[in-house]
Write a protein that holds these residues in place. Structure first.
Motif, PDB file in Angstrom:
ATOM      1  N   GLN A  73     -16.602 -17.510  17.620  1.00  0.00           N
ATOM      2  CA  GLN A  73     -15.459 -16.936  18.508  1.00  0.00           C
ATOM      3  C   GLN A  73     -14.142 -17.999  18.225  1.00  0.00           C
ATOM      4  O   GLN A  73     -13.002 -17.409  18.101  1.00  0.00           O
ATOM      5  N   LEU A 114     -13.018 -17.621  14.727  1.00  0.00           N
ATOM      6  CA  LEU A 114     -12.264 -16.307  14.576  1.00  0.00           C
ATOM      7  C   LEU A 114     -10.857 -16.265  15.203  1.00  0.00           C
ATOM      8  O   LEU A 114      -9.912 -15.720  14.637  1.00  0.00           O
ATOM      9  N   LYS A 123      -7.262 -15.653  12.973  1.00  0.00           N
ATOM     10  CA  LYS A 123      -6.491 -14.388  13.580  1.00  0.00           C
ATOM     11  C   LYS A 123      -5.173 -15.273  13.678  1.00  0.00           C
ATOM     12  O   LYS A 123      -3.827 -14.560  13.201  1.00  0.00           O
ATOM     13  N   LYS A 161      -1.495 -10.861   7.810  1.00  0.00           N
ATOM     14  CA  LYS A 161      -2.540  -9.829   8.021  1.00  0.00           C
ATOM     15  C   LYS A 161      -3.220  -9.677   6.648  1.00  0.00           C
ATOM     16  O   LYS A 161      -3.625  -8.573   6.821  1.00  0.00           O
ATOM     17  N   ALA A 188      -6.907  -9.200   8.321  1.00  0.00           N
ATOM     18  CA  ALA A 188      -7.034  -8.633   9.222  1.00  0.00           C
ATOM     19  C   ALA A 188      -8.423  -7.713   9.272  1.00  0.00           C
ATOM     20  O   ALA A 188      -9.123  -7.760  10.426  1.00  0.00           O
ATOM     21  N   ASP A 189      -8.662  -7.060   8.312  1.00  0.00           N
ATOM     22  CA  ASP A 189      -9.979  -6.133   8.238  1.00  0.00           C
ATOM     23  C   ASP A 189     -11.247  -7.087   8.202  1.00  0.00           C
ATOM     24  O   ASP A 189     -12.085  -6.772   9.037  1.00  0.00           O
ATOM     25  N   GLN A 190     -11.150  -8.201   7.661  1.00  0.00           N
ATOM     26  CA  GLN A 190     -12.294  -8.994   7.586  1.00  0.00           C
ATOM     27  C   GLN A 190     -12.637  -9.584   8.753  1.00  0.00           C
ATOM     28  O   GLN A 190     -13.741  -9.737   9.227  1.00  0.00           O
ATOM     29  N   ILE A 191     -11.575 -10.007   9.481  1.00  0.00           N
ATOM     30  CA  ILE A 191     -11.722 -10.762  11.020  1.00  0.00           C
ATOM     31  C   ILE A 191     -12.028  -9.663  11.908  1.00  0.00           C
ATOM     32  O   ILE A 191     -12.968  -9.874  12.650  1.00  0.00           O
ATOM     33  N   LYS A 192     -11.449  -8.435  11.752  1.00  0.00           N
ATOM     34  CA  LYS A 192     -12.186  -7.213  12.795  1.00  0.00           C
ATOM     35  C   LYS A 192     -13.393  -7.109  12.596  1.00  0.00           C
ATOM     36  O   LYS A 192     -14.284  -6.653  13.375  1.00  0.00           O
ATOM     37  N   GLN A 193     -13.989  -7.031  11.340  1.00  0.00           N
ATOM     38  CA  GLN A 193     -15.510  -6.564  10.890  1.00  0.00           C
ATOM     39  C   GLN A 193     -16.222  -7.883  11.467  1.00  0.00           C
ATOM     40  O   GLN A 193     -17.371  -7.581  11.871  1.00  0.00           O
ATOM     41  N   LYS A 253     -15.485  -9.877  14.123  1.00  0.00           N
ATOM     42  CA  LYS A 253     -15.576  -9.718  15.354  1.00  0.00           C
ATOM     43  C   LYS A 253     -16.569  -8.532  15.978  1.00  0.00           C
ATOM     44  O   LYS A 253     -17.224  -8.649  16.947  1.00  0.00           O
ATOM     45  N   ASP A 254     -16.699  -7.433  14.996  1.00  0.00           N
ATOM     46  CA  ASP A 254     -17.523  -6.262  15.344  1.00  0.00           C
ATOM     47  C   ASP A 254     -18.932  -6.798  15.317  1.00  0.00           C
ATOM     48  O   ASP A 254     -19.800  -6.594  16.055  1.00  0.00           O
TER      49      ASP A 254
END
Length: 181
Positions: free
Chosen positions: A141, A144, A148, A154, A157-162, A164-165
């Motif tokens: 965390q 991450l 971010k 950005k 951004a997609d890889q960071i969101k993925q 986090k999921d």
């Protein structure tokens, strides 16, 4: 070729280009300027690192590793500002074959200094993935959040969101595992 020799040849070519322009040989003068620019670029950016980055973009890890392998002692062969990037590239290649071994390269890259924010974000995102693989949620965390923060454009951004999921799914799996006990 040593960096000092590159600079001497580069400045000699600039002088030759000026002389060629004065005598009216514009084509040869422009060619001399082009070669001097190439020499100055390879003074600041090692040609093996440039080629390795190109192969990494083409997703050809084997050839990228070959060109990085030509740099036998990065502390003497590269400028100080390239030390972090060398470790970042080695870490990216190692992350494909031995992800846990790549952690030391990403940490070294961050310690030696990366000048571009998206490269810092990439290193921290990679470290977050390694921390997740080790089941170290708090460290993941932290990396991450740092990634971010560093990803101002950005680009990741997609890889960071993925990531986090995935971290949320890992958290839910842990909760389910402990609720069945």
């Amino acid at each position: 070729m040593s960096n000092l020799i590159r600079l001497i040849i580069g400045f000699a070519l600039v002088g030759a280009a000026v002389a060629l322009f004065i005598f009216g040989h514009w084509g040869w003068g422009l060619l001399a300027v082009f070669f001097s620019i190439c020499l100055f670029v390879t003074y600041f950016y090692n040609e093996n690192m440039l080629i390795a980055q190109w192969y990494l973009r083409k997703d050809n890890m084997d050839k990228a590793a070959v060109f990085l392998g030509r740099i036998t002692n990065y502390e003497t062969q590269l400028n100080r500002m390239q030390h972090g990037y060398f470790n970042l590239l080695i870490g990216l290649i190692e992350s494909r074959t031995a992800p846990m071994k790549s952690e030391k390269y990403f940490k070294a890259a961050l310690n030696l200094g990366l000048h571009m924010d998206h490269n810092i974000a990439l290193a921290k995102l990679s470290l977050a993935g390694i921390a997740m693989a080790k089941r170290n949620k708090r460290e993941a965390q932290m990396y991450l959040a740092d990634a971010k923060k560093a990803d101002k454009n950005k680009l990741l951004a997609d890889q960071i969101k993925q990531m986090k999921d995935q971290l949320g799914m890992l958290d839910r799996q842990t909760q389910v595992r402990y609720s069945h006990r």
